[in-house]
Design a protein around this motif. Structure first.
Motif, PDB file in Angstrom:
ATOM      1  N   ASP A 158     117.485 100.471  22.715  1.00 67.73           N
ATOM      2  CA  ASP A 158     116.373  99.388  22.238  1.00 67.73           C
ATOM      3  C   ASP A 158     116.849  98.015  22.632  1.00 67.73           C
ATOM      4  O   ASP A 158     115.769  97.235  22.938  1.00 67.73           O
ATOM      5  N   GLU A 159     117.957  97.564  22.317  1.00 68.51           N
ATOM      6  CA  GLU A 159     118.379  96.314  22.612  1.00 68.51           C
ATOM      7  C   GLU A 159     118.230  96.056  24.153  1.00 68.51           C
ATOM      8  O   GLU A 159     117.788  94.770  24.446  1.00 68.51           O
ATOM      9  N   ARG A 160     118.472  96.904  24.927  1.00 65.74           N
ATOM     10  CA  ARG A 160     118.135  96.765  26.481  1.00 65.74           C
ATOM     11  C   ARG A 160     116.886  96.273  26.798  1.00 65.74           C
ATOM     12  O   ARG A 160     116.456  95.781  27.598  1.00 65.74           O
ATOM     13  N   TYR A 161     115.852  96.680  25.817  1.00 66.65           N
ATOM     14  CA  TYR A 161     114.343  96.542  26.050  1.00 66.65           C
ATOM     15  C   TYR A 161     114.220  95.075  26.213  1.00 66.65           C
ATOM     16  O   TYR A 161     113.489  94.590  27.234  1.00 66.65           O
ATOM     17  N   LEU A 162     114.854  94.288  25.490  1.00 64.86           N
ATOM     18  CA  LEU A 162     114.711  92.868  25.425  1.00 64.86           C
ATOM     19  C   LEU A 162     115.752  92.195  26.478  1.00 64.86           C
ATOM     20  O   LEU A 162     115.447  91.181  27.502  1.00 64.86           O
ATOM     21  N   SER A 163     117.047  92.676  26.688  1.00 60.48           N
ATOM     22  CA  SER A 163     117.916  92.228  27.585  1.00 60.48           C
ATOM     23  C   SER A 163     117.551  92.557  29.107  1.00 60.48           C
ATOM     24  O   SER A 163     118.103  91.783  30.072  1.00 60.48           O
ATOM     25  N   GLY A 164     116.905  93.347  29.515  1.00 61.77           N
ATOM     26  CA  GLY A 164     116.387  93.676  30.676  1.00 61.77           C
ATOM     27  C   GLY A 164     115.194  92.843  31.075  1.00 61.77           C
ATOM     28  O   GLY A 164     114.654  92.831  32.294  1.00 61.77           O
ATOM     29  N   GLN A 165     114.787  91.678  30.248  1.00 57.64           N
ATOM     30  CA  GLN A 165     113.704  90.759  30.714  1.00 57.64           C
ATOM     31  C   GLN A 165     113.999  89.513  30.991  1.00 57.64           C
ATOM     32  O   GLN A 165     115.316  89.004  30.672  1.00 57.64           O
ATOM     33  N   LYS A 166     113.266  88.670  31.490  1.00 60.82           N
ATOM     34  CA  LYS A 166     113.598  87.432  31.959  1.00 60.82           C
ATOM     35  C   LYS A 166     112.597  86.321  31.032  1.00 60.82           C
ATOM     36  O   LYS A 166     111.008  86.655  31.506  1.00 60.82           O
ATOM     37  N   ARG A 167     112.730  85.737  30.061  1.00 64.98           N
ATOM     38  CA  ARG A 167     111.537  85.414  29.366  1.00 64.98           C
ATOM     39  C   ARG A 167     111.513  83.753  29.360  1.00 64.98           C
ATOM     40  O   ARG A 167     112.249  83.023  29.172  1.00 64.98           O
TER      41      ARG A 167
END
Ligand SMILES: Cc1cc2nc3c(=O)[nH]c(=O)nc-3n(C[C@H](O)[C@H](O)[C@H](O)COP(=O)(O)O)c2cc1C
Ligand code: FES
Lengths: 571, 163
Positions: free
Chosen positions: A87-96
């Motif tokens: 679930d943490e990868r949900y965010l780490s896979g993004q560019k914010r």
């Protein structure tokens, strides 16, 4: 348990709907200081709570509802709620960029946002220099059409008028999209700062945010943010000791999809029925009260401070061919991990849906993804490697749109989806253009007929013909794009139309008129379905497989709901 | 028609002469009375000089405005795309059957008004409904037919106990 110095709790609409306020109350009751933050993006894990400990470390807890909080306070290990690596990868896979602050800062505290450094810098430059930076960045409007932002600002800057206006389009009408809501709730200052920079550039002293009425929390957070910015002098008179003055007010929409269209939005701001008008003149020449007006979307404005803090070239370096920067998508539907995903333009649909979203929920098969809402289209499996940029997505017949991504599985009927969207656009048509008003109604009638098993072989051709006419005969984007969901489903899922019309079959088992219920060998004869059937269509002795009378059955679904053995099926 | 005009007049003092504020006036009037009656519309017309027919035209254009009184609890049941894909039609049917009302109707006891809406912005919790009452609004996600019936029954029970 380590000493908790504070708990940061996601309090966007989705967090609150999942019970985050109740969690907050439980924690506050035992003296833990609680701080709100906006939507973190993993909406499927709400309520999300970050515990910050005395030693400076922190832990993210998920699905941490009232019950969970009570249990932890009475001794259950925290570990049971700590976010998983996946679930943490949900965010780490993004560019914010747009969501850089959402779910990080307290949106009700201006000092957490910063000191409006991009605006501070902008007011020391000339208007042309700012527009040049925007041009370098390659930013295109995020409201749907992808029009170059610098071009609009330039036109409004050059336009002559006594008073100019900046309007932020926060109408977010696509039903199934919530990017703008999250930005407004989670990081309102980035939008205000972007608007102020625009005001300085085009020579406007007033900004208006048109927010849809269904977003009460966004309105509240914006009000707080505007008040704080005024107090700090980032908005108001003589900002940063220059001649530039700028104030911003909020206008709540009153519920009309067409008011997202810019000329209709202006009519609505003026207190009229929200009917679009012919362009040109464009709002940049004659907008609100016939004065030069620049309208941009929430996400477009939220990008602006980042661009001026980091440089247009930095922004340009992210993205793909003619689509620069990032785009926020709202992942919903039959997806495992629904929420917000901000990715560089050019990433493939597959990477977003499978990489970030984790694929289809409940182990079902992917069928299509709907992009761009009622103006967009359905993209099938074989095109999942299409990069998300404006041009590539247009080629599929869909549009990037504002960023709604509804994922559908094998149980979604594509003819019904087309019917659904047509029902929506027909309802929302303002009625000005004949083809949009009546054409969409006729198209809807045809689709209803098909989903009811009364379709005729000539219907496909009729749909195509009407689709062309509605596109051609409509003044604004609503009518011009309304046929897209029909056209894309005809193109990629023509077989489903064929099945409905010729075989009188709905392979997704979704169209009520084309399915019937039955009881299979899983039945143990418990009697639950029989008791719940309102029309006594089910009979059978206890402990013996029951029988369903198809003639009596009204397909209400109560039997399916009550059966614990998956013995009632649709065929 | 008996309406407390005082609050409305205070509002009109502020907005009657401000151009373009008709929608704001109607929104605020609806906030006061819960709906827009003929009397309210006529009063606004008298004070602003805007023809009642035009006010009616604006009020019927936007879904937010109600020309009928509503129940104590306004149920906004989402039929947006994400909710549709996740079975909103079944949920709507369950709510409608449980309350014996259709879209935009109010129960005989005046407790509930059912309203279908397009997207509440909580799409990842679909299917969703929001219930607005005096105490503010509450959003309910991941609905099932049984859950909807339970929520409505709970509110009913609470109301009965309060009486
Ligand atoms: C029917 C229709 C609905 C629209 N809805 C929205 C909306 O909800 N939000 C939005 O930002 N733009 C919407 N647009 C696009 C706007 O007309 C306009 O292009 C946009 O606000 C410009 O901002 P941008 O250049 O930053 O994208 C809509 C357009 C049409 C035709
Ligand atoms: S579609 Fe129902 S909340 Fe968005």
């Amino acid at each position: 348990m380590k000493y908790i110095v504070k708990a940061v709790i996601g309090q966007g609409s989705c967090g609150i709907a999942s019970g985050s306020k109740k969690t907050a109350a439980i924690l506050e009751a035992v003296g833990i200081p609680v701080e709100p933050t906006g939507c973190i993006g993993n909406c499927y894990l709400e309520p999300i709570v970050d515990f910050h400990f005395a030693d400076g470390s922190s832990t993210r807890l998920v699905k941490f509802d009232e019950e969970a909080a009570k249990k932890v306070l009475s001794g259950e290990p925290l570990a049971n709620y700590i976010i998983s690596e996946e679930d943490e990868r949900y965010l780490s896979g993004q560019k914010r960029i747009v969501l850089r602050n959402a779910g990080v800062i307290n949106p009700e505290d201006i000092s957490a946002y910063g000191d409006y450094s991009a605006l501070r810098n902008a007011v020391t430059h000339r208007s042309e220099e700012i527009i040049q930076t925007l041009k370098t960045s390659g930013l295109r409007g995020r409201g749907g059409a992808g029009f170059p932002t610098w071009f609009k600002w330039d036109a409004a800057a050059k336009a002559v008028g006594d008073t100019k206006y900046v309007v932020c389009n926060a109408d977010e009408g696509d039903p199934g999209a919530f990017m703008d809501r999250s930005v407004l709730e989670g990081d309102p200052h980035s939008v205000l700062e972007g608007m102020a920079i625009c005001g300085f550039t085009i020579g406007a002293s007033e900004g208006i945010i048109y927010v849809r009425a269904e977003y009460p929390l966004a309105i509240k957070r914006l009000e707080i943010a505007i008040g704080q910015a005024l107090e700090k002098g980032y908005l108001g008179e003589n900002i940063f000791n220059t001649a530039f003055s700028f104030k911003i007010r909020i206008k709540a929409g009153a519920g009309a999809f067409v008011c997202g269209e810019e000329t209709a939005l202006i009519a609505s701001l003026e207190g009229e029925r929200g009917m679009p008008r012919l362009k040109p003149p464009f709002p940049a020449q004659k907008g609100y009260w016939q004065q030069p007006t620049n309208i941009n979307n929430v996400e477009t404005f939220a990008n602006i401070p980042w661009i001026f803090n980091n440089g247009g070239d930095k922004f340009e370096a992210i993205g793909y061919e003619k689509s620069k920067g990032t785009k926020v998508f709202a992942l919903a539907g039959k997806i495992r991990r629904g929420g917000l995903a901000e990715v560089p333009m050019g990433v493939s649909l597959r990477d977003i849906i499978y990489g970030i979203g984790g694929g289809i929920k409940d182990g079902k098969q992917f069928k299509a993804v709907q992009l761009g809402g009622p103006s967009g289209g359905c993209v099938p499996e074989e095109l999942l490697d299409t990069p998300v940029d404006y041009e590539s997505i247009n080629q599929t017949g869909a549009i990037v749109g504002s960023g709604g991504m509804i994922v559908m599985d094998e149980t979604t009927c594509m003819v019904d989806m087309a019917r659904y969207f047509l029902d929506f656009t027909r309802n929302e048509s303002c009625g000005k253009c004949n083809y949009c008003r009546i054409g969409t109604k006729r198209m809807l009638e045809i689709l209803e007929r098909i989903t009811e098993g009364k379709g005729e072989p000539s219907d496909i051709e009729l749909l195509h013909e009407l689709a062309d006419k509605v596109k051609e005969g409509s003044l604004c984007g609503l009518g011009q794009t309304a046929p897209n969901p029909v056209l894309t489903t005809l193109r990629y899922f023509g077989n489903e139309y064929y099945d409905h019309i010729f075989e009188k079959k709905c392979t997704a088992h979704s169209c009520k008129a084309l399915i019937h219920y039955d009881i299979n060998e899983n039945c143990i004869g418990c009697g639950a379905c029989k008791r719940n059937c309102p029309v006594e269509a089910i009979s059978g002795e206890r402990k013996v497989r029951h029988v369903l009378d198809k003639e009596k059955c009204i397909k209400c679904g109560k039997c399916i709901e009550s059966c614990k053995f998956n013995a009632v099926v649709k065929i | 028609m008996n309406i407390e005009l005082e609050k409305l007049d205070k509002l009109l003092d502020k907005y009657a002469d401000a151009p373009g504020s008709l929608i704001t006036v109607l929104q605020n009037a609806q906030e006061i009375y819960g709906w827009l009656s003929e009397g309210t519309i006529e009063h606004i017309s008298g004070r602003t000089g805007i023809k009642a027919a035009k006010i009616y035209g604006v009020a019927t254009f936007y879904t937010q405005f109600r020309l009928k009184p509503i129940g104590k609890h306004l149920i906004m049941l989402c039929k947006g795309t994400a909710c549709h894909v996740n079975g909103a039609d079944d949920i709507a049917a369950a709510a409608s059957e449980h309350l014996s009302v259709a879209d935009n109707e109010t129960t005989a006891d005046g407790l509930f008004t059912l309203n279908y809406v397009a997207c509440l912005g909580c799409c990842s919790l679909a299917p969703v409904m929001m219930i607005r009452s005096d105490g503010g609004e509450e959003t309910y996600g991941s609905l099932t037919n049984a859950k909807v019936r339970q929520i409505l029954d709970d509110i009913r029970a609470k109301e009965a106990a309060a009486e």
